[in-house]
Scaffold this motif. Structure first.
Motif, mmCIF file in Angstrom:
data_model
loop_
_atom_site.group_PDB
_atom_site.id
_atom_site.type_symbol
_atom_site.label_atom_id
_atom_site.label_comp_id
_atom_site.label_asym_id
_atom_site.label_seq_id
_atom_site.Cartn_x
_atom_site.Cartn_y
_atom_site.Cartn_z
ATOM 1 N N CYS A 277 0.845 -1.202 0.000
ATOM 2 C CA CYS A 277 0.000 0.000 0.000
ATOM 3 C C CYS A 277 0.874 1.243 0.000
ATOM 4 O O CYS A 277 2.040 1.189 0.415
ATOM 5 C CB CYS A 277 -0.901 0.033 1.245
ATOM 6 S SG CYS A 277 -2.310 -1.088 1.167
ATOM 7 N N VAL A 281 -2.897 7.336 3.984
ATOM 8 C CA VAL A 281 -4.244 7.476 3.442
ATOM 9 C C VAL A 281 -4.999 8.499 4.280
ATOM 10 O O VAL A 281 -4.773 8.637 5.483
ATOM 11 C CB VAL A 281 -4.996 6.120 3.434
ATOM 12 C CG1 VAL A 281 -5.213 5.605 4.847
ATOM 13 C CG2 VAL A 281 -6.335 6.244 2.702
ATOM 14 N N HIS A 299 -5.097 8.745 -1.243
ATOM 15 C CA HIS A 299 -3.675 8.519 -0.978
ATOM 16 C C HIS A 299 -2.881 9.723 -1.480
ATOM 17 O O HIS A 299 -2.743 9.900 -2.698
ATOM 18 C CB HIS A 299 -3.198 7.255 -1.669
ATOM 19 C CG HIS A 299 -3.869 6.006 -1.201
ATOM 20 N ND1 HIS A 299 -3.549 5.381 -0.009
ATOM 21 C CD2 HIS A 299 -4.878 5.258 -1.747
ATOM 22 C CE1 HIS A 299 -4.297 4.308 0.152
ATOM 23 N NE2 HIS A 299 -5.119 4.228 -0.888
#
Length: 301
Positions: A277, A281, A299
């Motif tokens: 990832c 976020v 993001h």
């Protein structure tokens, strides 16, 4: 009637109402300076608004309270000159720095009264203006382009909303009375506790129950640059997939204003898949009747 000196001294002590009285008293002179340099039009009004908010930030710098009138007119004059230079192309103004400084809670609003006043005033904005202001001034998602992507609107709309918001905040500052406002710090602290609780509940496998209780049935979920869209089931699937892959979230910051909540999270990837990832976020949530109506995951670059 209190003198300028008495009002300035009170304003230095965090009395926003006193500063509002000073601004109301000298508003005509401030506007006259703007009109003389920029002529009639929105630029002159924007310069007065920016100067009013700058006074909130800089009132402690005024050495001689008796000269508050000339000091305010000087701030307006500087604001006008910045606009003139920008119009002439001398100074590129892709991201104006002044408004960001005006509203930063850490760098600007040091006094308790000023901090709570600005949060109360933000609460009075419309939901669209409030969401834009919170992103711009209280998160790292603060470029016009990023905000436009999160809110799914053109960059020009972001600029327009911020201009409207500054105008309304400046108007509120000039008109404000000396009144107590809810403790903004407590509101944000409560939001931070909610974020930590939400993450803990998810890690215990109880996220579906929390979602059913706190998110509306018609909840809207948006992620992946607006490409991924769905409802509660999709959001549950996304959280479960990340947890199963070993990804954990860690709260960095929480800001909340009535029906808008923004949580900034670090994403911690598992050691065997460090690129699973992006590093962070942002949860941008809107609420109706106390429950989450929409979640936009973003993001930052």
């Amino acid at each position: 009637m209190l003198s300028d000196v008495e009002l300035v001294r009170a304003a230095r002590g965090g009395d926003v109402g006193a500063l509002g009285l000073v601004l109301a008293r000298h508003e005509a002179g401030m506007r006259a300076v703007a009109l003389s340099l920029l002529g009639y039009g929105p630029d002159a009004e924007d310069a007065v608004q920016d100067a009013s908010l700058a006074a909130l930030r800089r009132i402690g710098d005024l050495r001689d309270p008796e000269s508050v009138g000339p000091w305010l007119r000087m701030i307006v004059r500087n604001a006008c000159r910045q606009r003139l230079r920008a119009a002439q192309g001398v100074v590129p103004v892709a991201e104006p720095a002044t408004p960001a400084d005006l509203l930063s809670p850490d760098r600007v609003l040091d006094s308790h009264a000023s901090r709570d006043w600005i949060w109360h005033s933000i609460d009075e904005l419309s939901p669209t203006l409030r969401q834009t202001v919170l992103l711009r001034y209280f998160t790292d998602v603060n470029s016009y382009e990023q905000i436009a992507e999160v809110l799914e609107v053109p960059v020009g709309t972001v600029r327009s909303r911020l201009s409207q918001a500054r105008g309304k905040l400046a108007e509120a500052l000039r008109a404000t009375a000396d009144q107590a406002h809810a403790d903004a710090g407590a509101v944000n602290a409560a939001s931070a506790r909610e974020a930590v609780e939400t993450l803990a509940v998810a890690e215990r496998g109880e996220f579906p129950a929390l979602v059913a209780d706190r998110w509306l049935p018609e909840f809207e979920f948006v992620a992946g640059n607006g490409v991924i869209r769905g409802g509660r089931d999709l959001a549950l699937y996304g959280m479960d997939s990340d947890l199963t892959a070993g990804v954990r979230q860690r709260l960095v910051q929480a800001v909340a204003s009535r029906d808008v909540t923004i949580w900034t999270m670090d994403l911690v990837n598992p050691p065997d898949d460090p690129e699973h990832c992006p590093p962070g976020v942002v949860w941008v949530m809107t609420r109706r009747q106390g429950r989450v109506a929409k979640l936009r995951l973003f993001h930052p670059a």
